[in-house]
Write an enzyme that holds these catalytic residues in place. Structure first.
Site, PDB file in Angstrom:
ATOM      1  N   GLN A 107      63.409  61.768  26.350  1.00  0.00           N
ATOM      2  CA  GLN A 107      62.984  60.806  25.327  1.00  0.00           C
ATOM      3  C   GLN A 107      63.416  59.383  25.724  1.00  0.00           C
ATOM      4  O   GLN A 107      63.445  59.085  26.898  1.00  0.00           O
ATOM      5  CB  GLN A 107      63.495  61.182  23.932  1.00  0.00           C
ATOM      6  N   GLY A 109      58.516  65.706  28.640  1.00  0.00           N
ATOM      7  CA  GLY A 109      57.480  66.051  29.612  1.00  0.00           C
ATOM      8  C   GLY A 109      57.568  65.067  30.749  1.00  0.00           C
ATOM      9  O   GLY A 109      57.334  63.885  30.566  1.00  0.00           O
ATOM     10  N   HIS A 110      57.986  65.550  31.920  1.00  0.00           N
ATOM     11  CA  HIS A 110      58.109  64.664  33.078  1.00  0.00           C
ATOM     12  C   HIS A 110      57.134  65.125  34.142  1.00  0.00           C
ATOM     13  O   HIS A 110      57.171  66.279  34.574  1.00  0.00           O
ATOM     14  CB  HIS A 110      59.525  64.739  33.667  1.00  0.00           C
ATOM     15  N   LYS A 154      59.882  60.377  37.729  1.00  0.00           N
ATOM     16  CA  LYS A 154      59.674  59.805  39.060  1.00  0.00           C
ATOM     17  C   LYS A 154      60.913  59.034  39.526  1.00  0.00           C
ATOM     18  O   LYS A 154      61.292  59.100  40.693  1.00  0.00           O
ATOM     19  CB  LYS A 154      58.453  58.893  39.037  1.00  0.00           C
ATOM     20  N   THR A 198      52.316  64.687  28.432  1.00  0.00           N
ATOM     21  CA  THR A 198      52.577  65.794  29.365  1.00  0.00           C
ATOM     22  C   THR A 198      52.879  67.077  28.594  1.00  0.00           C
ATOM     23  O   THR A 198      52.595  68.174  29.060  1.00  0.00           O
ATOM     24  CB  THR A 198      53.800  65.449  30.253  1.00  0.00           C
ATOM     25  N   ARG A 242      76.328  73.289  11.202  1.00  0.00           N
ATOM     26  CA  ARG A 242      77.261  74.342  11.651  1.00  0.00           C
ATOM     27  C   ARG A 242      76.734  75.751  11.411  1.00  0.00           C
ATOM     28  O   ARG A 242      77.489  76.676  11.132  1.00  0.00           O
ATOM     29  CB  ARG A 242      78.641  74.121  11.023  1.00  0.00           C
ATOM     30  N   GLY A 258      58.282  57.156  32.941  1.00  0.00           N
ATOM     31  CA  GLY A 258      58.305  57.551  34.350  1.00  0.00           C
ATOM     32  C   GLY A 258      59.717  57.892  34.801  1.00  0.00           C
ATOM     33  O   GLY A 258      60.083  57.716  35.952  1.00  0.00           O
ATOM     34  N   LYS A 259      60.514  58.447  33.854  1.00  0.00           N
ATOM     35  CA  LYS A 259      61.897  58.817  34.172  1.00  0.00           C
ATOM     36  C   LYS A 259      61.928  59.883  35.258  1.00  0.00           C
ATOM     37  O   LYS A 259      62.789  59.871  36.132  1.00  0.00           O
ATOM     38  CB  LYS A 259      62.615  59.336  32.918  1.00  0.00           C
ATOM     39  N   ASP A 281      58.138  58.550  28.175  1.00  0.00           N
ATOM     40  CA  ASP A 281      57.059  58.595  29.158  1.00  0.00           C
ATOM     41  C   ASP A 281      56.996  57.344  30.024  1.00  0.00           C
ATOM     42  O   ASP A 281      55.921  56.922  30.451  1.00  0.00           O
ATOM     43  CB  ASP A 281      55.707  58.839  28.467  1.00  0.00           C
ATOM     44  N   ARG A 338      48.252  58.933  24.142  1.00  0.00           N
ATOM     45  CA  ARG A 338      49.373  58.068  23.774  1.00  0.00           C
ATOM     46  C   ARG A 338      48.843  56.756  23.197  1.00  0.00           C
ATOM     47  O   ARG A 338      47.820  56.255  23.648  1.00  0.00           O
ATOM     48  CB  ARG A 338      50.235  57.780  25.005  1.00  0.00           C
TER      49      ARG A 338
END
Ligand code: GDP
Ligand code: IMO
Ligand code: MG
Length: 428
Positions: free
Chosen positions: A223, A40-41, A18, A298, A142, A15-16, A13, A304
């Protein structure tokens, strides 16, 4: 030509979404390489706000080819819900490519995630309950179901049967739940095949061709470093490699082809779920960060956990990911604080650690050693250049840049798309 990786430097979280959106106009392909709909972005474009979970945030930019590569775990119901929601808002998603080797989150894996968390009681990891861990466990064991299995009913049935032998024993004998039926599972999975088929591709080959043709490819990590299954705060992590190395194994693009690694780091720290967090605040400063930073998940809406900037974590991320550039986000959230502490080292039982301790027990007991910086009161959300920032904000950024092991190339000063100060060209 650039093959660029974006990862989170902390516990997610940062801000990846953005940051991806900022670079998206320069890129041709955007690849989600790990995780699933646990991510969640939130991306704000003009007056529109988009919350993406499974799809890469780059999908919002017209012309970009979005790719879900082999390292991702896919909940097909969620995939189609997200696509429908974007289409209803006028976003073209027709170019989406999905790896034939990506694993499918089956309904039974969602059940196992929720039930096993409940049985862990106070030792629960605080997962998002989306079936992520059990699906990756099946992959490594597997007994996973891959996208390509959905196109051969007899293979699919055999694989579901094989997976359910152990699962149903676990559910009925350990967790006291009803057994899951093979027929129902197969029927549900087959219901997605027709819509899925045109998207399925050998994405590793397509990405290779794209890079050979000089296209710019952005690999968007879900993540973050401290949630990585190998390098994070195990066992309080997610179940994939969310560090930069995961971009290679999770996409089939060899490590030698990557040119740039951008880590997104918040001007303070947050974490969702359980696990150690040395700079966590339980006082009004923590409340301040949560309220002003809107620090609510998100994906799950959970509040948080909030704390000060942790420089040893940023340095660790710089090392583990081979970071070339940091994007520092949410500097505006600190506006109004009289002083801003930064964790510069830890103390464990009277011993100083300048770097992340390798022992999790030490990290659990780590007490932050703080250095204090003076705050500022000026509204910085309209600042366009570094020189526009108040002196104290500049000093804060320069100090954490010195401590964090790579240059800070952009600074987020608000949620809006254009609320960002660019200091260096990251793709050059
Ligand atoms: P991700 O999972 O890393 O993509 O981050 P999230 O979307 O979960 O959380 C980041 C939140 O911060 C989102 O709501 C963004 O709109 C918001 N955001 C991103 N950059 C900034 C910034 O510089 N300032 C402020 N105030 N908000 C930001
Ligand atoms: P983005 O991409 C923050 C956390 C969960 C939990 C742990 C394991 O938005 O940064 P999982 O469901 O993955 O098995 O949960 O990881 N977690 C995240 N925390 N941001 C995320 O994604 C997260 N994805 C998983 O809260 O502690
Ligand atoms: Mg997020």
């Amino acid at each position: 030509m650039p093959a660029v990786v974006i990862v989170g430097a902390q516990w997610g979280d940062e801000g990846k979404g953005k940051a991806t959106d900022l670079l998206a106009e320069h890129i041709d392909y955007v690849v989600k390489f790990n995780g699933g709909n646990n991510a969640g972005h939130t991306v704000v474009i003009g007056n529109e706000k988009y919350a993406l979970h499974l799809l890469p945030s780059g999908i919002l930019t017209p012309g970009v080819v979005p790719v879900i590569s082999n390292g991702v775990v896919i909940d097909l119901a969620v995939l189609f819900q997200e696509l429908d929601a974007l289409n209803a808002r006028g976003i073209d998603t027709s170019k989406l490519r999905v790896s034939a080797n990506a694993h499918v989150i089956t309904p039974y894996n969602v059940t196992v995630d929720k039930v096993s968390e409940r049985f862990l009681g106070k030792r629960a990891i605080g997962t998002t309950g989306r079936g992520i861990g059990p699906t990756y466990a099946d992959k490594i064991n597997r007994v996973g179901i891959r996208v390509q299995d959905l196109f051969d009913e007899s293979i699919l049935r055999q694989k579901v049967e094989a997976a359910l032998v152990a699962k149903n024993n676990l559910l009925t004998k350990v967790y006291n739940r009803a057994a899951i039926k093979v027929d129902e599972t197969v029927k549900e999975l087959l219901s997605y095949t027709e819509r899925l088929k045109p998207m399925v591709a050998d994405t590793a080959l397509e990405l290779h061709h794209a890079i050979e043709a000089g296209k710019t490819v952005l690999f968007e990590g879900g993540q973050a470093t401290m949630l990585d299954v190998d390098h994070g705060t195990y066992p309080f992590v997610t179940s994939s490699n969310s560090t930069a190395g995961g971009a290679s194994t999770g996409s089939g693009v060899g490590p030698g082809l990557f040119t740039t690694v951008i880590a997104i780091v918040k001007a303070y720290t947050t974490r969702v779920g359980s696990g150690p967090f040395p700079t966590e605040l339980f006082d009004e400063d923590g409340e301040f960060l949560r309220r002003v930073g809107h620090e609510f998940g998100t994906t799950t809406g959970r509040p948080r956990r909030c704390g000060w900037y942790d420089a040893p974590i940023a340095r660790y991320s710089a090392r583990i990911n081979g970071v070339t550039d940091f994007v520092l986000t949410k500097l505006d959230v600190l506006t109004g604080l009289k002083q801003i502490p930064v964790c510069v080292a830890y103390e464990v039982d009277g011993v100083r650690f300048d770097e992340m301790p390798v022992s999790q027990s030490d990290f659990h007991h780590a007490k932050p050693v703080y250095e204090n910086f003076a705050g500022w009161d000026e509204d910085i959300t309209g600042c366009k250049t570094f020189a526009d920032l108040p002196k104290n904000a500049q000093d804060y950024v320069l100090a954490i840049e010195r401590m964090s092991g790579a240059r800070i190339s952009a600074i987020g000063v608000g949620p809006a798309r254009d609320a960002i100060i660019v200091r260096h060209d990251m793709l050059g």
